[in-house]
Design a protein around this motif. Structure first.
Motif, short mmCIF file in Angstrom:
data_model
loop_
_atom_site.label_atom_id
_atom_site.label_comp_id
_atom_site.label_asym_id
_atom_site.label_seq_id
_atom_site.Cartn_x
_atom_site.Cartn_y
_atom_site.Cartn_z
N GLN A 13 0.83 -1.21 0.00
CA GLN A 13 0.00 0.00 0.00
C GLN A 13 0.87 1.26 0.00
O GLN A 13 0.56 2.25 -0.66
CB GLN A 13 -0.88 0.04 1.26
N LEU A 14 1.96 1.22 0.78
CA LEU A 14 2.77 2.43 0.96
C LEU A 14 3.68 2.72 -0.23
O LEU A 14 3.98 3.88 -0.51
CB LEU A 14 3.63 2.31 2.23
N LEU A 17 2.52 5.22 -2.67
CA LEU A 17 2.23 6.51 -2.02
C LEU A 17 3.52 7.25 -1.65
O LEU A 17 3.57 8.48 -1.67
CB LEU A 17 1.41 6.28 -0.74
N GLN A 21 8.66 10.48 -2.81
CA GLN A 21 8.16 11.60 -1.99
C GLN A 21 9.28 12.19 -1.14
O GLN A 21 10.07 11.47 -0.55
CB GLN A 21 7.04 11.12 -1.06
N TYR A 82 -2.13 7.04 6.88
CA TYR A 82 -1.59 7.91 5.85
C TYR A 82 -2.70 8.80 5.31
O TYR A 82 -3.83 8.33 5.11
CB TYR A 82 -1.00 7.07 4.71
N ASN A 103 0.45 15.16 2.09
CA ASN A 103 0.09 13.98 2.88
C ASN A 103 1.12 13.72 3.97
O ASN A 103 2.25 14.22 3.91
CB ASN A 103 -0.01 12.75 1.97
N THR A 222 -5.67 4.33 5.09
CA THR A 222 -6.21 5.61 4.60
C THR A 222 -7.72 5.62 4.83
O THR A 222 -8.32 4.56 5.06
CB THR A 222 -5.93 5.76 3.08
#
Ligand SMILES: [Zn+2]
Length: 272
Positions: A13-14, A17, A21, A82, A103, A222
């Motif tokens: 999942q991360l 995202l 970043q 998150y 975020n 999330t």
């Protein structure tokens, strides 16, 4: 405590995202969660970019663009969130990483768990005791059988030994033993070849199934995450003391084995 499926679910999942970043802000509300003075930790992380997220057993490693890693172990009670805002007040979280896109990643429940900033070399050092990942392609049935035959302990104790295999804990060791129809207190080295093969297949089957339905963490990552926690309703023996076995109806038994909870069906699960 989160195990391989939960941590792999977090990793998958991360990754989309976080990769690429830039960390623009860091808040540490609990000094004991990290491994250096708060000021040093915060200033070292500010401006760094996360290159990718790696899982080793129950550990997550966030690879940073300066060669350092953020080493996360959630232990008992740790969880992640998150989004633009956390699901609770910021002061509830031990560490918060803020990113350029607005975020943040919130680290909660880190009382026993930790988030350490370490060098690549230190990361290797800390992971070197871990056994193979259950999905390592080099862990063939033959290699697994060899490893198992050298173990002196009980089956559950062996499965949860992170030096034997990395990533299995209390819940999935019981689920795996049930799936393989093996008693969790059986002597690990005494299994016949058919039992070893069932065990080998059950390890992969149970862990894959659990990961696919989102593992057993209670908190969604999330606000729109509806997958996380899907395995909670699918445990067949873990935390089902006195409830009927889903195969034969016999009440599930609960015992402790060297301090660990152990749930099993006394009718379906045999010593070999
Ligand atoms: Zn049964």
């Amino acid at each position: 405590m989160p195990e391989l499926p939960e941590m792999e679910h977090y990793r998958s999942q991360l990754s989309p995202l976080l990769c690429g970043q830039r960390i623009t802000g860091v808040t540490v509300n609990r000094a004991k969660t990290i491994n250096e003075p708060i000021e040093a930790f915060e200033s070292a992380l500010r401006g760094r970019t996360i290159l990718f997220v790696e899982r080793k057993g129950k550990h997550l490693l966030f690879h940073l663009d300066d060669g350092h890693r953020l080493h996360l172990h959630l232990m008992l009670g740790g969880w992640l969130a998150y989004g633009e805002q956390g699901p609770k007040k910021d002061s509830h979280f031990q560490v918060i990483l803020r990113f350029g896109d607005g975020n943040s990643l919130f680290f909660g429940g880190l009382r026993l768990g930790y988030l350490h900033r370490i060098t690549a070399k230190a990361a290797l050092e800390e992971m070197k005791e871990l056994g193979p990942d259950p999905f390592d392609s080099r862990l063939t049935l033959e290699a697994f059988g060899k490893r198992l035959s050298g173990k002196k302990g009980k089956l559950k104790t062996t499965l949860t030994d992170q030096r034997f295999l990395a990533g299995i804990g209390n819940c999935y060791s019981d689920e795996i033993c049930f799936d393989a129809k093996l008693h969790p207190a059986a002597a690990a080295s005494s299994l016949d070849s058919a039992s070893v093969e069932r065990l080998y297949n059950s390890i992969r089957k149970v862990l894959v199934e659990a990961k696919e339905v989102g593992g057993y963490m209670e908190h969604p990552l999330t606000p729109d995450d509806t997958l996380t926690g899907g395995y909670n309703d699918q445990c067949r023996v873990y935390d089902r003391k006195d409830e009927p076995c889903l195969v034969c109806g016999t009440p599930i038994k609960f015992e402790t084995l060297t301090g660990r909870k152990m749930f099993y069906c006394p009718n379906c699960q045999k010593d070999s």
